[in-house]
Write a protein that holds these residues in place. Sequence first.
Motif, PDB file in Angstrom:
ATOM      1  N   ALA A 288       0.772  -1.318  -0.222  1.00 11.27           N
ATOM      2  CA  ALA A 288      -0.055  -0.104  -0.022  1.00 11.27           C
ATOM      3  C   ALA A 288       0.814   1.141   0.014  1.00 11.27           C
ATOM      4  O   ALA A 288       0.812   2.023  -0.842  1.00 11.27           O
ATOM      5  CB  ALA A 288      -0.932   0.002   1.234  1.00 11.27           C
ATOM      6  N   LEU A 289       1.702   1.048   0.795  1.00 10.15           N
ATOM      7  CA  LEU A 289       2.752   2.404   1.054  1.00 10.15           C
ATOM      8  C   LEU A 289       3.560   2.667  -0.390  1.00 10.15           C
ATOM      9  O   LEU A 289       3.348   3.706  -1.009  1.00 10.15           O
ATOM     10  CB  LEU A 289       3.689   2.347   2.060  1.00 10.15           C
ATOM     11  N   TYR A 290       4.047   1.765  -1.065  1.00 11.32           N
ATOM     12  CA  TYR A 290       4.788   1.890  -2.275  1.00 11.32           C
ATOM     13  C   TYR A 290       3.684   2.363  -3.524  1.00 11.32           C
ATOM     14  O   TYR A 290       4.109   2.759  -4.330  1.00 11.32           O
ATOM     15  CB  TYR A 290       5.709   0.809  -2.540  1.00 11.32           C
ATOM     16  N   SER A 291       2.660   1.551  -3.301  1.00 10.66           N
ATOM     17  CA  SER A 291       1.742   1.852  -4.409  1.00 10.66           C
ATOM     18  C   SER A 291       1.246   3.314  -4.342  1.00 10.66           C
ATOM     19  O   SER A 291       1.141   4.134  -5.466  1.00 10.66           O
ATOM     20  CB  SER A 291       0.377   1.022  -4.279  1.00 10.66           C
ATOM     21  N   TYR A 292       1.248   3.995  -3.159  1.00  6.64           N
ATOM     22  CA  TYR A 292       0.895   5.192  -2.875  1.00  6.64           C
ATOM     23  C   TYR A 292       2.006   6.126  -3.693  1.00  6.64           C
ATOM     24  O   TYR A 292       1.601   6.946  -4.236  1.00  6.64           O
ATOM     25  CB  TYR A 292       0.600   5.638  -1.677  1.00  6.64           C
ATOM     26  N   ARG A 293       3.239   5.796  -3.241  1.00  5.71           N
ATOM     27  CA  ARG A 293       4.344   6.560  -3.525  1.00  5.71           C
ATOM     28  C   ARG A 293       4.468   6.520  -5.285  1.00  5.71           C
ATOM     29  O   ARG A 293       4.736   7.501  -5.738  1.00  5.71           O
ATOM     30  CB  ARG A 293       5.807   5.942  -3.054  1.00  5.71           C
ATOM     31  N   LYS A 294       4.275   5.310  -5.767  1.00  7.34           N
ATOM     32  CA  LYS A 294       4.208   5.373  -7.296  1.00  7.34           C
ATOM     33  C   LYS A 294       3.022   6.171  -7.796  1.00  7.34           C
ATOM     34  O   LYS A 294       3.426   6.701  -8.875  1.00  7.34           O
ATOM     35  CB  LYS A 294       4.186   3.619  -7.664  1.00  7.34           C
ATOM     36  N   ALA A 295       1.893   5.788  -7.325  1.00  4.87           N
ATOM     37  CA  ALA A 295       0.762   6.890  -7.699  1.00  4.87           C
ATOM     38  C   ALA A 295       1.127   8.358  -7.772  1.00  4.87           C
ATOM     39  O   ALA A 295       0.671   8.861  -8.614  1.00  4.87           O
ATOM     40  CB  ALA A 295      -0.565   6.439  -6.888  1.00  4.87           C
ATOM     41  N   LEU A 296       1.592   8.649  -6.636  1.00  2.51           N
ATOM     42  CA  LEU A 296       1.928   9.943  -6.507  1.00  2.51           C
ATOM     43  C   LEU A 296       2.934  10.709  -7.602  1.00  2.51           C
ATOM     44  O   LEU A 296       2.792  11.783  -8.173  1.00  2.51           O
ATOM     45  CB  LEU A 296       2.563  10.401  -4.935  1.00  2.51           C
ATOM     46  N   CYS A 297       3.889   9.878  -7.864  1.00  2.00           N
ATOM     47  CA  CYS A 297       5.046  10.001  -8.904  1.00  2.00           C
ATOM     48  C   CYS A 297       4.042  10.172 -10.232  1.00  2.00           C
ATOM     49  O   CYS A 297       4.317  10.849 -10.959  1.00  2.00           O
ATOM     50  CB  CYS A 297       5.964   9.059  -9.058  1.00  2.00           C
TER      51      CYS A 297
END
Length: 255
Positions: A105-114
Motif C-alpha cells: 500500500a505504501l509503495y503503491s501510494y508513492r508510485k501513484a503520487l509520482c
Amino acid sequence: MNIMNFRVATILSLFLSIGLQVSAFDFSEGEPEMQWKTLLDAYRLDAPGTASMLRRYADMYPAGMHANEARLKIADISFYRHDWPEALAAYNRADIKGLSGPDRALYSYRKALCMIKSGFYKEARAELKNVKGRGFSDVRKFYTAYCDYIEGDMDSALKGFMSVTPGIKDLPAGYYIVQILYMKGDYRQVVNTADNMMFKDPVPELCPEIHRVNGLSFFKLDEYDLARQALINYLDQNKGEVNSEALYAMGVIEY
C-alpha cells in the motif's frame, strides 16, 4: 561510544572521504550481508553516491534477498528529492506487487503520487486501487478525487473530496471542495464551507485562495461588506499575481 554510534561514525567518515567517487566502494569481495548493512548505513546518512551503490549491489545480486529492497530505496531517494519522473522509473523497476500488505500500500501510494506529479492521471487512478488497508483510506480517496478534478469530472471529484476525513495534514480536500462549489455557482455553500475551513483547519499556503473565492462568493451574493473584508485578506496575503476578477469586485465595492 556504543557499537552502533561507532559504526555510523565509521561509515560517515568513509563516505565523506570518497565523496562522489562511488567506484571506491568495491563489491567484488566481501560478504553480501555485510555489504548490505553498510549500504543501509549509507542510505540512512544520505551519503553521496548511495543510489549508484545500491544500483551496483542490485545488479551484482539480482536474485538476492535484498535486491528488491535496494531497488525500492533507489526509487525512494528520488522520491524524497521530488524527482518524480526518475522515481517513477525506479519504482517501475521494483517489484511492488510482491510486497506484504502494508508495504505494498505504501509503495503503491508513492508510485501513484509520482504518476500524478508526472501527469499520468489515468495510470495513477489504477495504481491507487492498490492503496489499501488501515491508514490509507483517506489518501486513496483524496488522490483519486484529485485525478477526477484534474481531468474535469467535477461531480466525481466533489463526491470523492467530501468523503475524505477533514483536517488531515497534506490532504486539503476542503480547498478543492470550495473550488468546485464556486465553479458550480453554489456561492452560499462556498461561504459556509470556506468560513468553517478558515476557523477549524486553516492551511497558511491555501488561505489566500480561500479568501479570494470566499470574497467573490459574497460579492455574487450582494453581501458587499463581507466580500470586501475577504478580498482585503486575499490581497494582503497573496504572494503571486493578483486575480483580475478579485480586483474588479473590489473596484465595484469601493466605487
